[in-house]
Design an enzyme around this catalytic site. Sequence first.
Site, PDB file in Angstrom:
ATOM      1  N   TYR A 128     -11.211 122.753  86.621  1.00 52.98           N
ATOM      2  CA  TYR A 128     -10.252 122.465  87.676  1.00 52.98           C
ATOM      3  C   TYR A 128      -9.501 123.455  88.107  1.00 52.98           C
ATOM      4  CZ  TYR A 128      -7.527 119.527  90.980  1.00 52.98           C
ATOM      5  OH  TYR A 128      -6.870 119.030  92.016  1.00 52.98           O
ATOM      6  N   GLN A 153       6.342 113.148  78.710  1.00 50.89           N
ATOM      7  CA  GLN A 153       6.071 114.092  79.457  1.00 50.89           C
ATOM      8  C   GLN A 153       6.412 113.829  80.931  1.00 50.89           C
ATOM      9  OE1 GLN A 153       4.060 112.118  78.037  1.00 50.89           O
ATOM     10  NE2 GLN A 153       1.953 111.603  78.885  1.00 50.89           N
TER      11      GLN A 153
HETATM   12  P1  NAD Z   1     -10.354 112.424  95.849  1.00 51.63           P
HETATM   13  O1  NAD Z   1     -11.315 112.407  94.928  1.00 51.63           O
HETATM   14  O2  NAD Z   1      -9.948 111.041  96.398  1.00 51.63           O
HETATM   15  O3  NAD Z   1     -10.928 112.949  97.137  1.00 51.63           O
HETATM   16  C1  NAD Z   1     -11.869 114.170  96.889  1.00 51.63           C
HETATM   17  C2  NAD Z   1     -12.728 113.998  98.228  1.00 51.63           C
HETATM   18  O4  NAD Z   1     -14.139 115.118  98.010  1.00 51.63           O
HETATM   19  C3  NAD Z   1     -13.791 112.814  97.964  1.00 51.63           C
HETATM   20  O5  NAD Z   1     -13.921 112.179  98.911  1.00 51.63           O
HETATM   21  C4  NAD Z   1     -15.053 113.188  97.435  1.00 51.63           C
HETATM   22  O6  NAD Z   1     -16.301 112.491  97.645  1.00 51.63           O
HETATM   23  C5  NAD Z   1     -15.203 114.658  98.074  1.00 51.63           C
HETATM   24  N1  NAD Z   1     -15.987 115.612  97.401  1.00 51.63           N
HETATM   25  C6  NAD Z   1     -15.950 115.749  96.103  1.00 51.63           C
HETATM   26  N2  NAD Z   1     -16.978 116.751  95.794  1.00 51.63           N
HETATM   27  C7  NAD Z   1     -17.386 117.022  97.044  1.00 51.63           C
HETATM   28  C8  NAD Z   1     -18.524 118.007  97.387  1.00 51.63           C
HETATM   29  N3  NAD Z   1     -19.218 118.727  96.381  1.00 51.63           N
HETATM   30  N4  NAD Z   1     -19.171 118.090  98.613  1.00 51.63           N
HETATM   31  C9  NAD Z   1     -18.385 117.445  99.728  1.00 51.63           C
HETATM   32  N5  NAD Z   1     -17.335 116.368  99.284  1.00 51.63           N
HETATM   33  C10 NAD Z   1     -16.935 116.427  97.981  1.00 51.63           C
HETATM   34  O7  NAD Z   1      -9.030 113.236  95.520  1.00 51.63           O
HETATM   35  P2  NAD Z   1      -7.744 113.473  96.516  1.00 51.63           P
HETATM   36  O8  NAD Z   1      -6.666 112.951  95.462  1.00 51.63           O
HETATM   37  O9  NAD Z   1      -7.651 112.878  97.903  1.00 51.63           O
HETATM   38  O10 NAD Z   1      -7.707 114.974  96.500  1.00 51.63           O
HETATM   39  C11 NAD Z   1      -7.843 115.681  97.874  1.00 51.63           C
HETATM   40  C12 NAD Z   1      -7.621 117.255  97.385  1.00 51.63           C
HETATM   41  O11 NAD Z   1      -6.313 117.562  97.072  1.00 51.63           O
HETATM   42  C13 NAD Z   1      -8.753 117.902  96.259  1.00 51.63           C
HETATM   43  O12 NAD Z   1      -8.826 118.903  96.851  1.00 51.63           O
HETATM   44  C14 NAD Z   1      -7.673 117.927  95.257  1.00 51.63           C
HETATM   45  O13 NAD Z   1      -7.870 119.072  94.340  1.00 51.63           O
HETATM   46  C15 NAD Z   1      -6.383 118.283  95.954  1.00 51.63           C
HETATM   47  N6  NAD Z   1      -5.237 117.650  95.085  1.00 51.63           N
HETATM   48  C16 NAD Z   1      -4.749 116.406  94.843  1.00 51.63           C
HETATM   49  C17 NAD Z   1      -3.924 115.991  94.214  1.00 51.63           C
HETATM   50  C18 NAD Z   1      -3.259 114.785  93.920  1.00 51.63           C
HETATM   51  O14 NAD Z   1      -2.334 114.233  93.277  1.00 51.63           O
HETATM   52  N7  NAD Z   1      -4.087 113.652  94.363  1.00 51.63           N
HETATM   53  C19 NAD Z   1      -2.823 116.911  93.842  1.00 51.63           C
HETATM   54  C20 NAD Z   1      -3.200 118.272  93.737  1.00 51.63           C
HETATM   55  C21 NAD Z   1      -4.316 118.699  94.455  1.00 51.63           C
HETATM   56  N1  UDP Z   2      -1.199 109.302  81.739  1.00 55.25           N
HETATM   57  C1  UDP Z   2      -0.712 108.111  80.938  1.00 55.25           C
HETATM   58  N2  UDP Z   2      -1.435 106.944  80.869  1.00 55.25           N
HETATM   59  C2  UDP Z   2      -2.544 106.861  81.888  1.00 55.25           C
HETATM   60  C3  UDP Z   2      -2.889 107.730  82.371  1.00 55.25           C
HETATM   61  C4  UDP Z   2      -2.327 109.199  82.632  1.00 55.25           C
HETATM   62  O1  UDP Z   2       0.305 108.221  80.097  1.00 55.25           O
HETATM   63  O2  UDP Z   2      -2.919 105.903  81.728  1.00 55.25           O
HETATM   64  C5  UDP Z   2      -0.370 110.402  81.589  1.00 55.25           C
HETATM   65  C6  UDP Z   2      -1.024 111.875  81.350  1.00 55.25           C
HETATM   66  O3  UDP Z   2      -1.487 112.160  80.004  1.00 55.25           O
HETATM   67  C7  UDP Z   2      -0.182 112.664  81.902  1.00 55.25           C
HETATM   68  C8  UDP Z   2       0.629 111.924  83.188  1.00 55.25           C
HETATM   69  O4  UDP Z   2       0.196 110.511  82.915  1.00 55.25           O
HETATM   70  O5  UDP Z   2       0.709 113.244  81.095  1.00 55.25           O
HETATM   71  C9  UDP Z   2      -0.064 112.237  84.659  1.00 55.25           C
HETATM   72  O6  UDP Z   2      -1.477 111.993  84.641  1.00 55.25           O
HETATM   73  P1  UDP Z   2      -2.517 112.196  85.753  1.00 55.25           P
HETATM   74  O7  UDP Z   2      -4.003 111.985  85.373  1.00 55.25           O
HETATM   75  O8  UDP Z   2      -2.073 111.000  86.717  1.00 55.25           O
HETATM   76  O9  UDP Z   2      -1.987 113.645  86.401  1.00 55.25           O
HETATM   77  P2  UDP Z   2      -1.970 115.079  85.735  1.00 55.25           P
HETATM   78  O10 UDP Z   2      -2.125 114.965  84.296  1.00 55.25           O
HETATM   79  O11 UDP Z   2      -3.068 115.834  86.485  1.00 55.25           O
HETATM   80  O12 UDP Z   2      -0.604 115.429  86.336  1.00 55.25           O
END
Ligand code: NAD
Ligand code: UDP
Length: 316
Positions: free
Chosen positions: A143, A207
């Site tokens: 990722y 964390q």
């Molecule tokens: P999510 O998993 O809810 O949404 C991702 C969407 O992409 C889903 O609808 C999934 O079905 C679709 N998808 C996955 N693989 C695909 C493929 N090969 N072809 C077509 N569609 C595909 O996640 P989200 O939290 O909504 O994240 C959306 C975007 O934002 C992602 O690119 C993620 O990396 C980025 N992002 C999210 C967060 C967060 O905190 N949620 C943080 C940083 C970046």
């Molecule tokens: N985490 C936790 N309990 C859970 C899920 C996640 O303590 O049930 C912790 C995880 O180890 C991380 C933080 O919460 O330190 C955020 O995790 P998340 O997967 O939401 O996001 P990311 O690690 O990608 O920031």
Amino acid sequence: MRILVTGGAGFIGSHLLDRLMKEQHQVICLDNFYTGTKSNISKWMSDPNFEWIRHDVTEPIRLEVDQIYHLACPASPVHYQYNPIKTAKVSFLGTSNMLGLAKRVKARFLLASTFEVYGDPDVHPQPEEYHGNVNPIGIRSCYDEGKRIAETLSFDYHRQHDVEIRVARIFNTYGPRMLENDGRVVSNFIAQSLQGKALTIYGDGSQTRSFCYVTDLVDGLIKLMNGDQIGPINLGNPEEYTIAQLAQKVRDAIDPSREISFKPLPQDDPKQRKPDITKAKTLLNWQPTVSLETGLAQTIAEFKQRIQVQQECQSR
Ligand code: NAD
Ligand code: UDP
């Protein structure tokens, strides 16, 4: 405008779609429904301005659009680690296909990148100039490195082919429609509390993370897309909490008597994270407005409703 949202049936994508549809754009949602759901987009299905396509971004596609929000990619560790090779392909092939489309139809392209490009940061808070501390061979690498190459591709399409790009580095975002089983901390804690289970803290809970409510984030994405800054720009809420503090807030909001169970910290779990959003503030005139308490209350209300419907269906 004709706007393509890849990953539009997912958590952030569907909130973005809601905004774009309300602004009267013609919107195409492209999704393979790996983690997205039709229920997230069902309210627009009969709207003539809305279309959806089941498609995998690792395959090329031809469409006529003016803007592309490229969000398609599994975002939670549980889902992106399920098939890590596919995750890397989604970032590389998926992003190059969508940049190729942007180049062909001269569309503006916004990449949903991530704080994960900073890895386990040794600079705090993280400004956009920081180049990161990423393990290239760990379990998060598919990722993290995937998003790094997606940023590289975006900037090379910009330099080599003049594609108009925008790169958002999104920090932890939460809100209604997160999957209750996607393993992220906010959804886990809320679902566990509502289901009467103990809240699982990984490690000792010291964390830190900073949590941005989804409507604030969507606002930032739209400002970035329609402004003249290419980025990368951090979008996130700079209020920082330990995971133990978050657990306490969720317990206070749902049931203070819930127990906490401590589990091992996953490999490469970043110790602290907080965005420096000076650029977003000064260049986009954007900053988050929703407090953690308010955002959690709205998220909890939607989870409650969803879990209740699921329980009713199971008991029938
Ligand atoms: P999510 O998993 O809810 O949404 C991702 C969407 O992409 C889903 O609808 C999934 O079905 C679709 N998808 C996955 N693989 C695909 C493929 N090969 N072809 C077509 N569609 C595909 O996640 P989200 O939290 O909504 O994240 C959306 C975007 O934002 C992602 O690119 C993620 O990396 C980025 N992002 C999210 C967060 C967060 O905190 N949620 C943080 C940083 C970046
Ligand atoms: N985490 C936790 N309990 C859970 C899920 C996640 O303590 O049930 C912790 C995880 O180890 C991380 C933080 O919460 O330190 C955020 O995790 P998340 O997967 O939401 O996001 P990311 O690690 O990608 O920031």
